[in-house]
Write an enzyme that holds these catalytic residues in place. Structure first.
Site, PDB file in Angstrom:
ATOM      1  N   ARG A 403      39.877  43.853  32.430  1.00  0.00           N
ATOM      2  CA  ARG A 403      41.174  43.922  33.115  1.00  0.00           C
ATOM      3  C   ARG A 403      41.560  42.559  33.669  1.00  0.00           C
ATOM      4  O   ARG A 403      42.716  42.139  33.559  1.00  0.00           O
ATOM      5  CB  ARG A 403      41.144  44.950  34.239  1.00  0.00           C
ATOM      6  CG  ARG A 403      42.535  45.171  34.864  1.00  0.00           C
ATOM      7  CD  ARG A 403      42.518  46.188  35.988  1.00  0.00           C
ATOM      8  NE  ARG A 403      43.881  46.564  36.371  1.00  0.00           N
ATOM      9  CZ  ARG A 403      44.628  45.912  37.257  1.00  0.00           C
ATOM     10  NH1 ARG A 403      44.146  44.832  37.852  1.00  0.00           N
ATOM     11  NH2 ARG A 403      45.841  46.327  37.549  1.00  0.00           N
ATOM     12  N   CYS A 404      40.595  41.853  34.269  1.00  0.00           N
ATOM     13  CA  CYS A 404      40.888  40.522  34.811  1.00  0.00           C
ATOM     14  C   CYS A 404      41.397  39.573  33.735  1.00  0.00           C
ATOM     15  O   CYS A 404      42.226  38.709  34.005  1.00  0.00           O
ATOM     16  CB  CYS A 404      39.635  39.923  35.443  1.00  0.00           C
ATOM     17  SG  CYS A 404      39.140  40.674  37.004  1.00  0.00           S
ATOM     18  N   MET A 405      40.872  39.725  32.516  1.00  0.00           N
ATOM     19  CA  MET A 405      41.190  38.784  31.440  1.00  0.00           C
ATOM     20  C   MET A 405      42.466  39.130  30.692  1.00  0.00           C
ATOM     21  O   MET A 405      42.745  38.523  29.654  1.00  0.00           O
ATOM     22  CB  MET A 405      40.029  38.714  30.457  1.00  0.00           C
ATOM     23  CG  MET A 405      38.754  38.143  31.022  1.00  0.00           C
ATOM     24  SD  MET A 405      37.477  37.884  29.763  1.00  0.00           S
ATOM     25  CE  MET A 405      37.173  39.563  29.202  1.00  0.00           C
TER      26      MET A 405
END
Length: 415
Positions: A403-405
């Site tokens: 999700r962060c990426m």
């Protein structure tokens, strides 16, 4: 603000559907990623803490892992846009070049003479090398040859950074957030990430694909990071308040979203201010229309302050109330299903640290997750969620998962 638009223009002139994101789990149609580049080679044991990495990643392997991540997304029908490509294309616009160079040159740090020399040098670069310089940074020994004596240059070590690298560009989630048909350029809290929003901002401002995109919120408001913003359902946002997002940032974002009609309820969710829980999506992410994967240590303690419009331009703030109850009520469902990280407290703590909660939904009940979180992935599958596993041995050194990426730019509506 821009009204709903039927289509935008692509670089090649072909129409694309107007970007729109109303949930965390609607079928993913377009997503922004950043393939790690030479900015990761700037990391050393001397500076990795300052640049927010827990180690010194192996670039070639990180690129292999990221390519596999992108391939998983394209294999499921998502269009993958790469930040470096968009940045290079945007920099064909002279206004974008001026903005990018202005963001990179710190006159207070370099002094007037050296700053002028650097600006002159950067202005001669073609879009591709300029984009690389803006992302990778420059050391003092890489600056253009001196035209005269410079105390600033002489007193710095040759490998000190004159322009800081941006290794955290990998985490595209944080610098922009799509809510409905508008993009919010966020305000990142730590100095190591300050310039990321400047590059993201110029992409949305000057790239032809986004020229008609409306804005929500503003990068110069109080700190908000995209990892703290969850679109629980159409009209329902949750904003983590902790190490990176401040109460003032959450309130500013909430007021903007409510005033623009992008949300009817915003839940401000306090989280512990420490590295392991830097964002809300490190302890909780949506995996289905009515389900989250959550770190069990916070399941019974996570609270929320519901923020709603008062109907006359102001807001009403309630709470605190239990997060799971407030979320279900705002979403209009009986309850939010919770899938715990790990099988026991030790495993849960290990897998939360390794981004077990940081999943990216490709569609309802279909998520991308790091393969190393074996127990959490098994729990997800036992709950009926399909898991697309990817390797993250090098990508995870910056403390961020799938999700962060990824920054979803377009998701299909839930039906």
């Amino acid at each position: 603000m821009t009204a709903h638009i039927a289509e935008t223009e692509a670089v090649d002139g072909a129409p694309h559907p107007a970007p729109r994101v109303e949930s965390e789990v609607g079928p993913l149609r377009t997503v922004l990623l950043h393939r790690p580049g030479n900015e990761l080679k700037r990391l050393t044991p001397r500076n990795n803490d300052q640049l927010l990495f827990d180690g010194v990643p192996w670039l070639a392997r990180a690129q292999e892992e990221h390519d596999a991540f992108a391939e998983v997304l394209t294999s499921r029908g998502a269009e993958v846009l790469l930040l470096s490509d968009l940045l290079e294309e945007a920099l064909t616009d002279q206004r974008a070049r001026i903005a990018g160079i202005h963001s990179a040159v710190n006159e207070r740090r370099l002094g007037i003479d050296l700053a002028d020399a650097l600006r002159s040098h950067l202005s001669t670069l073609a879009p591709e090398p300029l984009a690389q310089a803006l992302m990778t940074g420059m050391t003092f020994e890489e600056l253009p040859a001196a035209e005269g004596a410079s105390l600033v240059r002489k007193m710095h070590h040759p490998i000190d950074f004159a322009v800081d690298p941006l290794p955290n560009l990998l985490f595209t989630r944080d610098s922009s957030v799509w809510v409905g048909d508008r993009v919010a350029i966020t305000s990142l809290a730590l100095p190591a990430r300050d310039r990321e929003t400047a590059l993201t901002d110029l992409i949305y401002a000057y790239h032809s694909r986004f020229r008609r995109t409306g804005r929500a919120y503003g990068a110069h408001s109080a700190p908000v990071e995209g990892g703290d913003v969850l679109l629980l359902a159409p009209g329902v946002l949750a904003i983590g308040v902790g190490e990176r997002t401040t109460p003032a940032g959450a309130e500013s974002f909430a007021r903007s979203a409510l005033a623009d009609g992008l949300a009817h309820t915003v839940l401000a969710v306090p989280i512990v201010q420490e590295r392991a829980t830097m964002h809300l999506d490190t302890v909780c992410t949506m995996v289905d229309r009515d389900a989250v994967v959550m770190y069990p240590a916070v399941r019974n303690t996570l609270s929320a302050y519901p923020v709603r419009s008062d109907g006359s331009g102001g807001v009403v703030v309630d709470g605190p109330v239990p997060f799971l109850e407030a979320a279900a009520e705002a979403m209009g469902i009986d309850r939010l299903r919770v899938i715990d990280t790990g099988l026991d407290p030790v495993t849960a703590e290990r897998e939360q640290w390794d981004d077990g909660n940081n999943t990216l939904a490709v569609a309802p009940g279909l998520v991308v997750a790091y393969e190393r979180n074996v127990e959490t992935n098994a729990r997800l599958e036992d709950a009926g969620v399909e898991v697309l596993r990817i390797s993250g041995s090098e990508l995870g050194s910056g403390r961020g998962g799938p999700r962060c990426m990824s920054c979803p730019i377009d998701r299909a509506a839930l039906v």
